[in-house]
Scaffold this active site. Structure first.
Site, PDB file in Angstrom:
ATOM      1  N   ALA A 102      -3.285  32.046 -26.975  1.00 52.99           N
ATOM      2  CA  ALA A 102      -2.493  30.836 -26.874  1.00 52.99           C
ATOM      3  C   ALA A 102      -2.589  30.052 -28.169  1.00 52.99           C
ATOM      4  O   ALA A 102      -3.445  30.308 -29.005  1.00 52.99           O
ATOM      5  CB  ALA A 102      -2.991  29.974 -25.710  1.00 52.99           C
ATOM      6  N   GLY A 145      -4.422  34.946 -23.650  1.00 59.07           N
ATOM      7  CA  GLY A 145      -3.092  34.888 -23.045  1.00 59.07           C
ATOM      8  C   GLY A 145      -2.274  36.124 -23.324  1.00 59.07           C
ATOM      9  O   GLY A 145      -1.405  36.495 -22.540  1.00 59.07           O
ATOM     10  N   GLU A 148      -3.389  38.431 -20.735  1.00 61.98           N
ATOM     11  CA  GLU A 148      -2.864  37.937 -19.456  1.00 61.98           C
ATOM     12  C   GLU A 148      -1.371  38.208 -19.326  1.00 61.98           C
ATOM     13  O   GLU A 148      -0.880  38.584 -18.256  1.00 61.98           O
ATOM     14  CB  GLU A 148      -3.156  36.442 -19.329  1.00 61.98           C
ATOM     15  N   GLU A 168     -11.975  33.597 -24.107  1.00 60.43           N
ATOM     16  CA  GLU A 168     -11.973  32.142 -23.907  1.00 60.43           C
ATOM     17  C   GLU A 168     -13.375  31.540 -23.875  1.00 60.43           C
ATOM     18  O   GLU A 168     -13.578  30.389 -24.272  1.00 60.43           O
ATOM     19  CB  GLU A 168     -11.229  31.787 -22.607  1.00 60.43           C
TER      20      GLU A 168
END
Length: 294
Positions: A102, A145, A148, A168
């Site tokens: 992200a 992300g 994901e 993360e």
């Protein structure tokens, strides 16, 4: 939630876009879905123009998933969902990165109140709610992300140099767009826990062994392979493909008993379609089925 590590971002300077595949894509055509895209390159491809091809196009940040990119992705997926010509979708990035995470700068100063009240990252689930099959063609980094996003797709094909991870924890937070849930269901508790708690990455070969990806290809052949798979899917009944996807997702998301009930209900429902009748008739008559998506 994804993470774009500083070391990766520092290496992003001069990152090239995904080079053309070794053979020309059949019938490539620009795709229109409203306003021009800033962060995506979008086309329809395949012999029958039946594959929607979405390339993440933010090379200076290794395709870090900013709000603008995710809004554009949602918009084009809605357009492809309603396009009767598109039977399957491929999402890819560059050879260096599918998506490295992200955009940390966008979230660095967010507060709990902003995240909770605004439903931060809630819109990212659009990828997982599309009825048409989606293939992630992953080269390079698929971290946070990016990992994901790949897991929201229905099938993951990986280039042999791909790397998957949920780092993360290294930034003092946890995955927030399905990383702790989809990864655990895909690879099991032990490996998912190790990846989430250490931030360590796994290779494409390790991801295949763990069941996270279906197949691994040489980097230069990955996109062709993903498009070929998408074309094969799109050649079947689009209506029944959506029904099959719903049934498989039920196995992934519910108990066995509930999943079996869902499967039986959808199986019975196929007998109300013209394509089920055509498919079985064509089999008996030893000819190719002519599906009408009805």
């Amino acid at each position: 939630m994804a993470v774009a590590l500083r070391a990766l971002l520092r290496s992003a300077a001069g990152t090239a876009l995904l080079p053309p595949p070794p053979r020309p894509l059949l019938g490539v055509r620009a795709y229109s879905a409203g306003a021009p895209f800033q962060y995506l390159s979008v086309q329809k491809t395949g012999a029958q123009q039946s594959v929607g091809l979405i390339q993440l196009n933010r090379p200076q940040a290794l395709n870090a998933l900013c709000d603008g990119l995710m809004e554009e992705l949602s918009r084009v997926l809605e357009a492809m969902e309603s396009d009767p010509q598109v039977g399957a979708i491929v999402i890819t990035g560059s050879q260096k990165a599918f998506a490295a995470g992200a955009d940390i700068k966008e979230m660095q100063n967010k507060t709990f109140q902003e995240c909770y009240s605004g439903g931060f990252l809630a819109g990212w689930d659009k990828v997982s709610t599309v009825r048409k099959p989606i293939i992630a063609a992953v080269n390079g980094y698929a971290l946070g992300g990016g990992c994901e996003l790949a897991m929201m797709c229905d099938i993951i094909y990986a280039g042999e140099k791909a790397q998957f991870g949920q780092p993360e924890i290294l930034l003092g937070t946890i995955p927030g767009a399905g990383g702790t849930q989809r990864l655990t269901r895909a690879v099991g508790k032990s490996l998912a826990m190790e990846m989430v708690l250490t931030g360590d990455r796994i290779s494409a070969a390790e991801a295949k062994e763990a069941g996270l990806v279906s197949k691994v290809f040489p980097v230069e052949k990955l996109l062709d392979a993903a498009i070929a798979c998408a074309e094969k899917i799109a050649s079947n009944s689009k209506l029944v493909a959506a029904m099959a996807k719903e049934s498989v997702n039920a196995a992934f998301e519910t108990t066995l008993a509930e999943g079996l009930r869902t499967e039986k209900r959808i199986f019975y429902a196929t007998f109300a379609t013209d394509d089920r009748k055509e498919g079985m008739t064509a089999f008996v008559e030893k000819r190719k089925a002519n599906f009408t998506d009805s």
